[in-house]
Design an enzyme around this catalytic site. Structure first.
Site, short mmCIF file in Angstrom:
data_model
loop_
_atom_site.label_atom_id
_atom_site.label_comp_id
_atom_site.label_asym_id
_atom_site.label_seq_id
_atom_site.Cartn_x
_atom_site.Cartn_y
_atom_site.Cartn_z
N GLU A 194 19.20 -13.44 95.69
CA GLU A 194 18.83 -14.27 94.54
C GLU A 194 17.53 -14.99 94.84
O GLU A 194 17.12 -15.88 94.11
CB GLU A 194 19.94 -15.23 94.17
N CYS B 208 25.62 -14.63 94.77
CA CYS B 208 25.93 -14.40 96.19
C CYS B 208 26.56 -13.04 96.49
O CYS B 208 26.84 -12.75 97.65
CB CYS B 208 26.86 -15.50 96.71
N HIS C 84 33.55 -14.61 101.26
CA HIS C 84 32.31 -15.33 100.97
C HIS C 84 32.54 -16.79 101.38
O HIS C 84 33.63 -17.33 101.24
CB HIS C 84 31.94 -15.25 99.49
#
Lengths: 351, 132
Positions: free
Chosen positions: A84, A116, A239
């Site tokens: 990103e 993400c 994550h």
């Protein structure tokens, strides 16, 4: 829903990590913003040097992956970078990385964006490319130099780093990717508009409706469809936007602290966004043993989660040693204060 | 803006791609198509390993136009293990002092923006202390 399984089995033949050397402790950020009251979400975060960006960091991770894969870069048919923080709004990162690592011009070079989880998006797309025999090898990278608005809660965690993976046929692999599953929905938890420097987030959407909802859906569906249980995996990587979320989701889904410990890097390097789950995977591969099973679940705001599992092969033993390990990058550490951090991250207005 | 020049130099700048003399096997960087050792034509592409050591260095605090953002920084003559000496910026030094003979390795980094923040980003080789 059925799992994503390519017709021809696919795996990772080489991988490489990259984490920049600078660290700012969360306590230093708290000092500047007089925010010492509560706890901090991580101990410290990795900060890129002034001459680093997603392209330069991807180049180093890709070179490490090539060292482990021991292939001619001319055999790659795709160079895909999920991030990103692509340095250009318009101009691909992939072409620069491909040129720098010596890839051919007959390749697909695309930049992926899904907050993400852009890195795992690229990896799963690569599974399709290799699994359909359209490509012998694909390079998929998740890399970020994440932006955090000064004083915002995200400034404590928005970090830099990532990992690169070269996909090839399962019989050449150091870890075979058994299957994948993606779960996405339109969820407004976090975004950045086209010309904005910093992202916005809807505080209450970050946890339950976004991170926990999407990961539990992708992982539960994955476990059910694959007929596996949490205890079937030696290592699990989630994550990791902070220290707490991955530990809570692990507990909620029935995984132990031991299963997540190797791949849990956020407490000491922060949230590396597209790099986070993939760096956790590279840290696991560094120490994995043949036969180990690994489950990875990414999360990207907006929102979605990709879950996939791997089975480590005997090739890991030789290849893990062929490039710097994730921990070597973590240990290469120079602490900086907020003033230097502000300079490195272009926070000062010079004109 | 010097877009054509940057575009022409990208291979050597991104990855230390030089030449090898087919006659005397000398390794050549930057590529110049004529061997500086034997004077014969040399156009064979050669990928340098990127490993070398600091031959000499100096520190810049008053940086030239375009490089002020990185100042202060060290510029070194790096003797590559294949022979040639290249001039390059050192990076990621951290708190380590630069020393003559220090082993270094090539990394591809941002050199500068061409013009301002609207111009293209110029990438190229720098050297850092060997990681492992």
């Amino acid at each position: 829903m059925a799992l994503l399984i390519p017709e021809n089995p696919v795996g990772i033949i080489g991988y490489g990590a990259y984490i920049p050397r600078y660290r700012i402790p969360a306590a230093e950020i708290a000092r500047v913003w007089h925010d010492e009251g509560g706890g901090v979400p991580v101990k410290e975060k990795a900060v890129p040097g002034p001459d680093e960006d997603t392209i330069t960091m991807s180049i180093e991770a890709a070179r490490n992956a090539l060292q482990r894969a021991e292939i001619d870069p001319l055999l790659l048919r795709a160079v895909w970078i999920g991030s990103e923080s692509h340095p250009y709004a318009v101009k691909p990162s992939g072409t620069v990385v491909a040129e720098a690592i010596g890839a051919d011009t007959a390749i697909s070079a695309a930049d992926f964006e899904f907050a993400c989880k852009a890195g795992t998006e690229a990896l799963i797309a690569g599974m399709g490319m290799v699994g359909s025999k359209m490509a012998q090898y694909v390079l998929a990278i998740g890399m970020d130099t994440a932006q955090g608005k000064p004083g915002d809660v995200l400034e404590y965690t928005a970090a830099a780093g990532g990992a690169a993976f070269i996909l090839g046929t399962a019989d050449e692999s150091l870890a075979v990717i058994e299957a994948a599953f993606s779960f996405v929905s339109d969820t407004p938890d976090f975004w950045r508009r086209q010309s904005e420097k910093y992202p916005e987030h809807s505080q209450r959407f970050t946890g339950e409706p976004a991170y926990f909802h999407h990961i539990s859906n992708s992982v539960n569906a994955f476990l059910e469809e694959s007929g596996t249980k949490p205890e079937d995996y030696q290592h699990v990587v989630f994550h990791q936007p902070n220290s707490k979320f991955p530990q809570k989701i692990a507990k909620d889904l029935g995984f132990s602290k031991e299963q997540i410990s190797t791949g849990l890097l956020a407490p000491i390097i922060g949230n590396t966004y597209s790099g986070a789950a993939l760096l956790g995977l590279s840290a696991v591969l560094d120490i994995a043993k043949p036969g180990d099973r690994i489950l990875v679940a990414s999360f990207g705001s907006g929102a979605g989660s990709d879950a996939f599992s791997l089975r480590v092969t005997e090739r890991i033993t030789a290849r893990a040693k062929m490039a710097p390990t994730t921990q070597q990058y973590i240990q290469r550490r120079t602490e900086i204060d907020y003033a230097i951090y502000a300079r490195y991250r272009d926070k000062y207005v010079l004109k | 803006m010097e877009t054509p020049r940057h575009w022409r130099l990208k291979k050597q700048r991104y990855a230390l791609v030089g030449e090898e003399c087919p006659h005397c096997k000398a390794k050549i960087f930057p590529p110049r198509d004529v061997c500086p050792e034997c004077g014969l034509e040399a156009k064979t592409v050669y990928h340098f390993s990127g490993k070398g050591e600091v031959y000499s260095y100096t520190s810049l605090t008053d940086a030239p136009a375009g490089f002020q953002a990185s100042a202060p920084y060290a510029i070194a003559l790096v003797k590559l293990e294949e022979g040639p000496i290249v001039t390059a910026q050192l990076t990621d030094i951290g708190n380590e002092p630069v020393k003559i003979g220090m082993p270094v390795e090539m990394v591809t980094r941002k050199l500068r923006d061409d013009g301002d923040e609207r111009g293209m980003i110029i990438y190229g080789y720098k050297f850092r202390p060997v990681l492992s």
